[in-house]
Design an enzyme around this catalytic site. Structure first.
Site, PDB file in Angstrom:
ATOM      1  N   ARG A  46       1.048  -1.199   0.068  1.00 36.93           N
ATOM      2  CA  ARG A  46       0.111  -0.376   0.111  1.00 36.93           C
ATOM      3  C   ARG A  46       0.478   1.285  -0.146  1.00 36.93           C
ATOM      4  O   ARG A  46       2.184   1.410   0.232  1.00 36.93           O
ATOM      5  CB  ARG A  46      -0.873  -0.102   1.645  1.00 36.93           C
ATOM      6  CG  ARG A  46      -0.054  -0.211   2.494  1.00 36.93           C
ATOM      7  CD  ARG A  46      -0.806   0.629   3.448  1.00 36.93           C
ATOM      8  NE  ARG A  46      -0.275   1.811   3.514  1.00 36.93           N
ATOM      9  CZ  ARG A  46       0.276   3.121   3.435  1.00 36.93           C
ATOM     10  NH1 ARG A  46       1.466   1.817   3.661  1.00 36.93           N
ATOM     11  NH2 ARG A  46       0.232   4.231   3.721  1.00 36.93           N
ATOM     12  N   GLY A  47       0.314   2.360  -0.042  1.00 35.42           N
ATOM     13  CA  GLY A  47       0.911   3.564  -0.379  1.00 35.42           C
ATOM     14  C   GLY A  47       1.125   3.722  -1.699  1.00 35.42           C
ATOM     15  O   GLY A  47       1.508   2.957  -3.290  1.00 35.42           O
ATOM     16  N   ALA A  48       0.887   4.871  -2.330  1.00 38.19           N
ATOM     17  CA  ALA A  48      -0.036   5.355  -3.890  1.00 38.19           C
ATOM     18  C   ALA A  48       1.633   4.159  -4.345  1.00 38.19           C
ATOM     19  O   ALA A  48       1.820   4.361  -5.343  1.00 38.19           O
ATOM     20  CB  ALA A  48       0.190   6.083  -4.187  1.00 38.19           C
ATOM     21  N   ARG A  89      -8.126  -1.161  -7.252  1.00 43.23           N
ATOM     22  CA  ARG A  89      -7.957  -0.192  -6.253  1.00 43.23           C
ATOM     23  C   ARG A  89      -8.008   1.054  -7.377  1.00 43.23           C
ATOM     24  O   ARG A  89      -7.347   1.683  -7.714  1.00 43.23           O
ATOM     25  CB  ARG A  89      -6.751   0.099  -5.535  1.00 43.23           C
ATOM     26  CG  ARG A  89      -6.631  -1.332  -4.322  1.00 43.23           C
ATOM     27  CD  ARG A  89      -5.707  -0.725  -2.699  1.00 43.23           C
ATOM     28  NE  ARG A  89      -6.418   0.326  -2.003  1.00 43.23           N
ATOM     29  CZ  ARG A  89      -5.755   1.221  -1.348  1.00 43.23           C
ATOM     30  NH1 ARG A  89      -5.159   0.694  -0.920  1.00 43.23           N
ATOM     31  NH2 ARG A  89      -6.830   1.626  -0.518  1.00 43.23           N
ATOM     32  N   ASP A 237      -2.984  10.091  -3.128  1.00 43.53           N
ATOM     33  CA  ASP A 237      -2.836   9.441  -3.628  1.00 43.53           C
ATOM     34  C   ASP A 237      -3.509   9.624  -5.394  1.00 43.53           C
ATOM     35  O   ASP A 237      -3.680   9.375  -6.009  1.00 43.53           O
ATOM     36  CB  ASP A 237      -4.156   8.583  -3.132  1.00 43.53           C
ATOM     37  CG  ASP A 237      -3.686   6.824  -2.287  1.00 43.53           C
ATOM     38  OD1 ASP A 237      -3.257   5.735  -2.239  1.00 43.53           O
ATOM     39  OD2 ASP A 237      -4.080   8.286  -0.747  1.00 43.53           O
TER      40      ASP A 237
END
Length: 350
Positions: A46-48, A89, A237
């Site tokens: 995770r984390g853009a 996502r 994001d």
């Protein structure tokens, strides 16, 4: 620690399972489309920026499994994999950005053999990771110019090395400042319901020897009122053309509080998160997630009635009027963002 990397044989991607941190450090090997999809969807990566890096590596791995020497057949299967991963996502633009870059490699080499295309794809995904590392360093330098030694910084969610390739975005200036002998006191929102601030941000800062205090999300107002916060740093994001910024749910509330207390609120992110084709935050698709993340995740037993309805958006959008500056690898954009973002990124944005 390496959070996302490509196996030497090019047949798998390895990630740290961020859902297990901070108590367990476990590495996962992702070699199939479903492995990659699930890792992104379930927030194991995770984390853009990290999502984009993982997806780029993943497309190279999957391209290597396509058993054909025919270009058209190869492109068709490549696009099937791309569309599948892209559906994991919807909010973080880095995912589609990285996937589109990988697809462009294929379409721009239609006269090459499949083995040659695979070579180009490998170079591209490695370039994406290296570029992110360089961007994080530049963002950190620009962000550090906004604060001084001894400042109190409030952050929400996690935008450190685990979410990127190095330093991070929102946390990058703090790590860089620490390297230069500066000291900050960081207040980290726990970031309900998935506790990225508690599990990841406080872990990263503590490991680096940075003074960090963990607070519940609803404690942000009192620490601001107490005069303990001189700036708010958050990641993002997706940033719309007008400066509206999507980030983890709860970010907009922090920005509203900061406005009330006269505290500058900064959004830090690489150019890959800037979507000039998205006019405003109203055009950003907000991901909705499982009710169980609110009711039962991280609890020994459910903490809500079994049949109660839940609304669980993963992100919210901070209005551009609440943002004092958008810190990028090319510099700091200031209002009006329709002008500053367009001037900085309107041309030659890879």
């Amino acid at each position: 620690m390496k959070n996302v990397y490509l196996h030497e044989d090019g047949k798998a991607v390895t990630i740290i399972d961020q859902t297990k941190l901070p108590t367990v450090t476990e590495y996962l090997t992702l070699g199939t489309a479903k492995d990659l999809y699930d890792a992104i969807f379930e927030l194991k990566v995770r984390g853009a920026p990290a999502i984009g890096i993982c997806a780029a590596f993943g497309m190279y791995v999957l391209a290597g499994t396509i058993e054909t020497g025919d270009y058209d057949e190869f492109l068709k299967k490549f696009r099937e994999y791309k569309d599948y991963l892209n559906s994991s996502r919807p909010t973080a633009v880095n995912l589609s950005w990285a996937l589109n870059r990988m697809e462009q490699v294929v379409t721009s080499h239609s006269d090459a053999s499949v083995p040659e295309i695979l070579g180009y794809l490998k170079k591209e995904c490695m370039d994406i990771q290296e570029e992110d590392s360089q961007m994080c360093r530049a963002i950190s330098e620009y962000g550090l110019s906004l604060i001084k030694d001894g400042d109190g910084i409030l952050t929400h969610c996690n935008a450190g090395p685990l979410a990127t390739s190095r330093y991070g975005t929102a946390l990058g200036p703090l790590f860089l400042g620490k390297e230069q002998g500066m000291n900050f006191h960081v207040f980290a929102d726990e970031t309900r319901p998935l506790l990225q601030g508690a599990r990841l941000t406080s872990y990263e800062l503590d490991q680096a020897g940075i003074d960090v205090t963990l607070i519940c999300d609803n404690m942000a107002s009192i620490v601001m009122k107490n005069g303990w916060i001189q700036a708010c740093f958050v990641g993002c994001d997706r940033i719309a053309a007008n400066g509206d910024a999507a980030n983890k749910i709860g970010t907009s509330g922090v920005a509203i509080l900061a406005k009330h207390y006269g505290i500058p609120f900064y959004v830090l992110g690489p150019s890959s998160t800037i979507d000039l084709d998205c006019a405003t935050g109203d055009d950003i698709q907000i991901e909705l997630r499982s009710p169980e993340e609110i009711k039962s995740k991280f609890y020994e037993k459910p903490m809500a009635p079994e049949g109660v309805k839940c609304y669980n958006p993963a992100f919210d959008v901070t209005d551009h009027t609440l943002i004092a500056g958008i810190v990028t690898e090319k510099g700091i954009c200031r209002p009006p963002y329709t002008e500053s973002l367009a001037n900085m990124f309107g041309k030659n944005k890879k």
